[in-house]
Scaffold this motif. Structure first.
Motif, mmCIF file in Angstrom:
data_model
loop_
_atom_site.group_PDB
_atom_site.id
_atom_site.type_symbol
_atom_site.label_atom_id
_atom_site.label_comp_id
_atom_site.label_asym_id
_atom_site.label_seq_id
_atom_site.Cartn_x
_atom_site.Cartn_y
_atom_site.Cartn_z
ATOM 1 N N ALA A 137 0.823 -1.209 0.000
ATOM 2 C CA ALA A 137 0.000 0.000 0.000
ATOM 3 C C ALA A 137 0.857 1.259 0.000
ATOM 4 C CB ALA A 137 -0.933 -0.004 1.208
ATOM 5 N N LYS A 138 2.053 1.175 0.591
ATOM 6 C CA LYS A 138 2.977 2.315 0.606
ATOM 7 C C LYS A 138 3.841 2.369 -0.654
ATOM 8 C CE LYS A 138 3.360 2.225 5.666
ATOM 9 N NZ LYS A 138 4.291 1.969 6.801
ATOM 10 N N LYS A 139 3.567 1.454 -1.588
ATOM 11 C CA LYS A 139 4.300 1.367 -2.860
ATOM 12 C C LYS A 139 5.782 1.032 -2.658
ATOM 13 C CE LYS A 139 1.215 4.423 -5.449
ATOM 14 N NZ LYS A 139 0.229 4.624 -4.399
ATOM 15 N N GLU A 140 6.059 0.277 -1.590
ATOM 16 C CA GLU A 140 7.431 -0.183 -1.367
ATOM 17 C C GLU A 140 7.764 -1.365 -2.269
ATOM 18 O OE1 GLU A 140 7.893 -1.008 2.766
ATOM 19 O OE2 GLU A 140 7.381 1.030 3.404
ATOM 20 N N ASN A 141 6.729 -2.010 -2.814
ATOM 21 C CA ASN A 141 6.901 -3.118 -3.751
ATOM 22 C C ASN A 141 5.935 -2.936 -4.914
ATOM 23 O OD1 ASN A 141 8.805 -4.865 -2.145
ATOM 24 N ND2 ASN A 141 7.097 -4.753 -0.703
ATOM 25 N N ASP A 142 6.230 -3.610 -6.017
ATOM 26 C CA ASP A 142 5.385 -3.509 -7.206
ATOM 27 C C ASP A 142 4.314 -4.590 -7.256
ATOM 28 O OD1 ASP A 142 6.887 -1.347 -8.162
ATOM 29 O OD2 ASP A 142 8.375 -2.696 -9.013
ATOM 30 N N VAL A 143 4.635 -5.774 -6.745
ATOM 31 C CA VAL A 143 3.721 -6.916 -6.836
ATOM 32 C C VAL A 143 3.824 -7.744 -5.558
ATOM 33 C CG1 VAL A 143 3.099 -8.999 -8.129
ATOM 34 C CG2 VAL A 143 4.021 -7.030 -9.339
ATOM 35 N N LEU A 144 2.690 -8.275 -5.109
ATOM 36 C CA LEU A 144 2.670 -9.200 -3.971
ATOM 37 C C LEU A 144 1.918 -10.461 -4.389
ATOM 38 C CD1 LEU A 144 2.912 -10.096 -0.988
ATOM 39 C CD2 LEU A 144 0.803 -8.801 -0.539
ATOM 40 N N LEU A 145 2.539 -11.625 -4.162
ATOM 41 C CA LEU A 145 1.895 -12.911 -4.424
ATOM 42 C C LEU A 145 1.607 -13.613 -3.097
ATOM 43 C CD1 LEU A 145 3.022 -12.335 -7.297
ATOM 44 C CD2 LEU A 145 3.424 -14.785 -7.522
ATOM 45 N N TYR A 146 0.352 -14.029 -2.924
ATOM 46 C CA TYR A 146 -0.041 -14.756 -1.711
ATOM 47 C C TYR A 146 -1.399 -15.385 -1.977
ATOM 48 C CZ TYR A 146 -0.590 -15.727 3.284
ATOM 49 O OH TYR A 146 -0.747 -16.353 4.497
ATOM 50 N N ASP A 147 -1.867 -16.189 -1.032
ATOM 51 C CA ASP A 147 -3.167 -16.842 -1.157
ATOM 52 C C ASP A 147 -4.252 -15.795 -1.424
ATOM 53 O OD1 ASP A 147 -5.846 -17.748 0.210
ATOM 54 O OD2 ASP A 147 -4.745 -19.585 -0.265
ATOM 55 N N ARG A 148 -4.999 -15.986 -2.501
ATOM 56 C CA ARG A 148 -5.970 -14.972 -2.929
ATOM 57 C C ARG A 148 -7.064 -14.741 -1.891
ATOM 58 N NH1 ARG A 148 -7.816 -12.312 -7.371
ATOM 59 N NH2 ARG A 148 -10.039 -11.881 -7.410
ATOM 60 N N THR A 149 -7.562 -15.826 -1.305
ATOM 61 C CA THR A 149 -8.643 -15.695 -0.327
ATOM 62 C C THR A 149 -8.211 -14.858 0.866
ATOM 63 O OG1 THR A 149 -9.541 -17.844 -0.984
ATOM 64 C CG2 THR A 149 -10.224 -16.977 1.144
ATOM 65 N N ILE A 150 -7.018 -15.135 1.367
ATOM 66 C CA ILE A 150 -6.512 -14.407 2.532
ATOM 67 C C ILE A 150 -6.188 -12.962 2.164
ATOM 68 C CG2 ILE A 150 -4.711 -14.356 4.297
ATOM 69 C CD1 ILE A 150 -4.535 -17.382 4.063
#
Length: 360
Positions: free
Chosen positions: A282-295
């Motif tokens: 949310a702070k734009k410290e990263n471009d992409v996050l991958l994790y369990d979609r439901t969570i």
């Protein structure tokens, strides 16, 4: 559905002895860890969630007594299951070959998948394009390109100024002539107003022509990448698009981390929890996050990040998830049949709506 009903019938017929034998068994120890929206530890140290309610419905129907034992993560639960210190875990566990060989895994009750989240870009594509043109990375590429053009132009002028002084004038103006020739040659414009006459000059020209083809191709790709890398965040549609992102983050020891390693996609940052990962995104410290979609969806709603983080509409690598028990546990058939009955009820659909859960 016919296959599932037949499976239940078989288990009811052949699992009767195990169920009867287990009726006199002591209280079941159910290992759990905080894993919203499946298992949620409330402020009054109680538990709720999709898996909690599913399990309690199964236990009530089968007249099972149980107690919960809380762990910090799934690693502790796996160890306790392997040592048979607990009777089962109701946290959704991914079904894979190694686990099937070591444990009893029930009928899958949920299908998860890896979700892809990106920060919302509050700028128009034109603003993104302009900001990239004036970025340091773009400037570095342009300066390097000018430097290479200057080097070849300088050497040609150094040779040709004595043999071809009308086209390559002496002094500063002649240096500009060499730069002009180098740029025109590299871009294959071919005006023909300046050309080497000496043999050494022609040799330099031949080397520069072939070298320029390679350089211009590489530099064009680099410039295109620099101009579009930020814009691509809104156009990620598959794993190949993810490769173009500069800063990819995951939660450690998860399927998303394993997936990126398997696909040879570099990971920039690993977080201990999805909350930390989402806040950084949310702070734009990263471009992409991958994790369990439901969570991810659960925490985006819970943390009110829907205006700062965007969950993309596609998913990666589906995983079937089940309850897990030690191998040859006497209550396995009883629990497995009870689970399959519960997930066929309309109430199971209502439970998923209650916790805003959607598989895949």
């Amino acid at each position: 559905m016919k296959y599932l009903s037949f499976h239940i019938l078989i288990l009811l017929l052949f699992g009767g002895n195990n169920q009867q034998a287990f009726a006199e068994r002591d209280t079941l120890t159910v290992g759990i860890y905080h894993n919203p929206p499946f298992v949620i530890k409330t402020e009054d140290n109680d538990f709720e969630g999709l898996s909690i309610e599913l399990w309690e419905n199964i236990a009530q129907s089968a007249n099972l007594t149980y107690r919960y034992e809380l762990y910090s993560d799934f690693v502790g639960i796996l160890k306790r299951l392997e040592y048979q210190d607990i009777d089962l875990t109701i946290n959704p566990m991914d079904v894979n070959d190694s686990r099937v060989n070591k444990f009893d895994m029930t009928q899958p009750y949920f299908i998860s998948s890896i979700g892809v989240a990106i920060p919302y870009l509050n700028r128009s594509p034109l603003a993104v394009f302009i900001s990239n043109i004036f970025s340091l990375a773009f400037l570095e590429i342009i300066l390097l390109l000018i430097f290479v053009i200057f080097v070849f132009g300088f050497f040609l002028w150094l040779i040709e100024r004595r043999h071809n002084k009308f086209q390559f004038r002496p002094g500063l103006l002649g240096l500009f002539d060499g730069l002009w020739w180098s740029a025109v040659t590299m871009t294959t414009v071919g005006y023909g107003d300046k050309a080497p006459k000496s043999n050494i000059g022609k040799a330099i020209a031949i080397i520069w022509m072939f070298t320029a083809v390679i350089i211009i191709s590489s530099f064009t790709a680099s410039i295109a990448s620099t101009l579009t890398i930020t814009g691509l965040q809104t156009d990620i549609k598959n794993a190949e698009d993810i490769r173009l992102a500069e800063n990819i983050s995951v939660v450690g020891a998860t399927n998303s981390e394993s997936y990126l390693v398997q696909e040879n996609i570099p990971i920039s940052k690993t977080y201990a929890s999805p909350i930390l990962a989402l806040r950084a995104l949310a702070k734009k410290e990263n471009d992409v996050l991958l994790y369990d979609r439901t969570i991810l969806q659960y925490y985006i709603n819970r943390l009110s990040l829907d205006e700062k983080v965007k969950l993309l509409p596609f998913t990666l690598k589906e995983n079937y998830q089940s309850f897990m028990l030690p191998k040859n546990h006497p209550a396995f058939d009883l629990i497995n049949v009870g689970l399959m009955k519960e997930i066929q009820k309309e109430h199971w659909v209502d439970l998923q709506r209650k916790y805003d859960v959607k598989g895949k």
